[in-house]
Design an enzyme around this catalytic site. Sequence first.
Site, short mmCIF file in Angstrom:
data_model
loop_
_atom_site.label_atom_id
_atom_site.label_comp_id
_atom_site.label_asym_id
_atom_site.label_seq_id
_atom_site.Cartn_x
_atom_site.Cartn_y
_atom_site.Cartn_z
N GLU A 73 0.50 5.33 -2.31
CA GLU A 73 -0.20 6.27 -2.75
C GLU A 73 -0.26 7.65 -1.59
O GLU A 73 -0.67 8.76 -1.95
CB GLU A 73 -1.78 5.83 -3.12
CG GLU A 73 -2.62 5.46 -1.97
CD GLU A 73 -2.27 3.79 -1.70
OE1 GLU A 73 -3.55 3.29 -1.08
OE2 GLU A 73 -1.46 3.30 -1.99
N HIS A 133 1.20 1.19 1.07
CA HIS A 133 0.55 2.19 0.47
C HIS A 133 1.39 3.07 0.13
O HIS A 133 1.87 4.23 0.47
CB HIS A 133 -0.38 2.94 1.55
CG HIS A 133 -1.56 1.88 1.96
ND1 HIS A 133 -2.68 1.55 1.04
CD2 HIS A 133 -1.75 1.11 2.91
CE1 HIS A 133 -3.76 0.83 1.62
NE2 HIS A 133 -2.94 0.57 2.71
N CYS A 165 -1.55 -3.63 -0.61
CA CYS A 165 -2.01 -4.03 0.65
C CYS A 165 -3.14 -5.43 0.47
O CYS A 165 -2.72 -6.41 0.20
CB CYS A 165 -2.62 -2.81 1.31
SG CYS A 165 -3.00 -3.15 3.10
#
Length: 509
Positions: free
Chosen positions: A169, A167, A79
Amino acid sequence: MQEKILILDFGSQYTQLIARRVRELNVYCEIHPYNKFPQIDDSFKGVILSGSPFSVRDKNALIPDLSNIKGKLPLLGVCYGSQYLAHFFGGEVQASAHREYGRANLEYFDKEHRMFSGVSQNSQVWMSHGDTITKLPDNYKIIASTADVKVAAYAVEGENTYGIQFHPEVYHSTDGLIMIENFVVGICGCSQNWTPDSFIDTTVQELKDKLGNDKVVLGLSGGVDSSVAAILLNKAIGKNLTCIFVDNGLLRKNEFEKVLDSYKNMGLNVIGVDAKELFYKDLAGVTDPEAKRKSIGKNFIEVFDAEAHKIQDVKWLAQGTIYPDVIESISVKGPSATIKSHHNVGGLPEKMKLKVVEPLNLLFKDEVRRVGKALHMSQTLLGRHPFPGPGLGIRILGEVTAEKVRILQEVDSIFINGLKEDGLYNQVWQAGAVFLPIQSVGVMGDERTYENVVALRAVQSTDGMTADWVHLPYEFLAKISNKIINQVRGVNRVVYDISSKPPATIEWE
């Protein structure tokens, strides 16, 4: 030398989640602020740049020194990190025509690229950004796109540098862990040997080397963190460890006796101190939540210090500090605004003039539990719900009195035992009851009552940073409510808290 991944934090709410995903792969990693990280040595196998609430277009954009990293170590920008690597190396980032937030799908990705090995077609990813990359530097190549974001991922030709706009994660990115593994294991070459057993072996040896024949004192809380810390220290220094367990009068029903008994069965040298009256006396008339926390903390220090001074030649104070506490204290934005005082024994090392040892300060909460399991601790202790350091003192809104504690202990006991009896306890991350500073009208028998209201709280979470309320069965809530009102004198109304964190916190104070 322990191999590791370095995560540079630019203030993203998801930075800790990146670390957790890396560690799920049995790879050790450390989070450091983007502008304050250790000297790069051979132990670092790769670097990840986190997201950020800031913009690379701001005049005060966060700019890291990557002179010893970019082009020399595998580097992944996430990001903000990806936008930084594009914008400041010859590309361009502009404000998006509309904020790109939420689920998206990879309509295109380079199936041959090792970043996307094993990723499914149209894989769902999570976007959260207000800027977008409009131009890439000449040697950057697009390797993934979504319907709205042309540069969803890129690779830099001639070096192991990559950027992803989404993202990986977060749980919403369905193949996110695969992508992280492709980078950490496939590209960085990490060997995935950081396991609970390896942590125990390394930590026990380090404790032996650090402490030698010195004496150590540890404040036990009855929770998982301090218990695991105690067992690790016990393995390292044995009889030179003394544990002190203070009953502040704010524990769960019969908890002082139960916990002392369980510790003795674990072979620990534990001193139990009944200090209820001191805590109640100092809490009289105190209603402000922060003032209550400080009163409880101050008295704990006084009691603990007095007991510790009875032990000759103590050199070290052990604490069950875990990694999120460490990260918070060195965050990009500096120590965060005080939402509430931390329950660790702040001020104790200074007062006692002791050196501090923190065996768990590299671990997240779930990792502490895995280490405890590898140490063969009982599942009863390992599976215990987290319990706040100030105990029931912050679950009684308003002034704390011995009578209110008695009422809340009874309510809490019925609720927690009910969860266990109905097989719901292990489906809940944390549960408890709250004594509200209001009374309500009720009818019991033929009499009108005006008695106390209690709230029940049960949440699901991984580490307490975010939490959702648990949808407990209506039948269970009805049964528990009925039992509380019938059995606990002083309560005539039970409510259930259906707030998530954020915006609410798990505790009410």
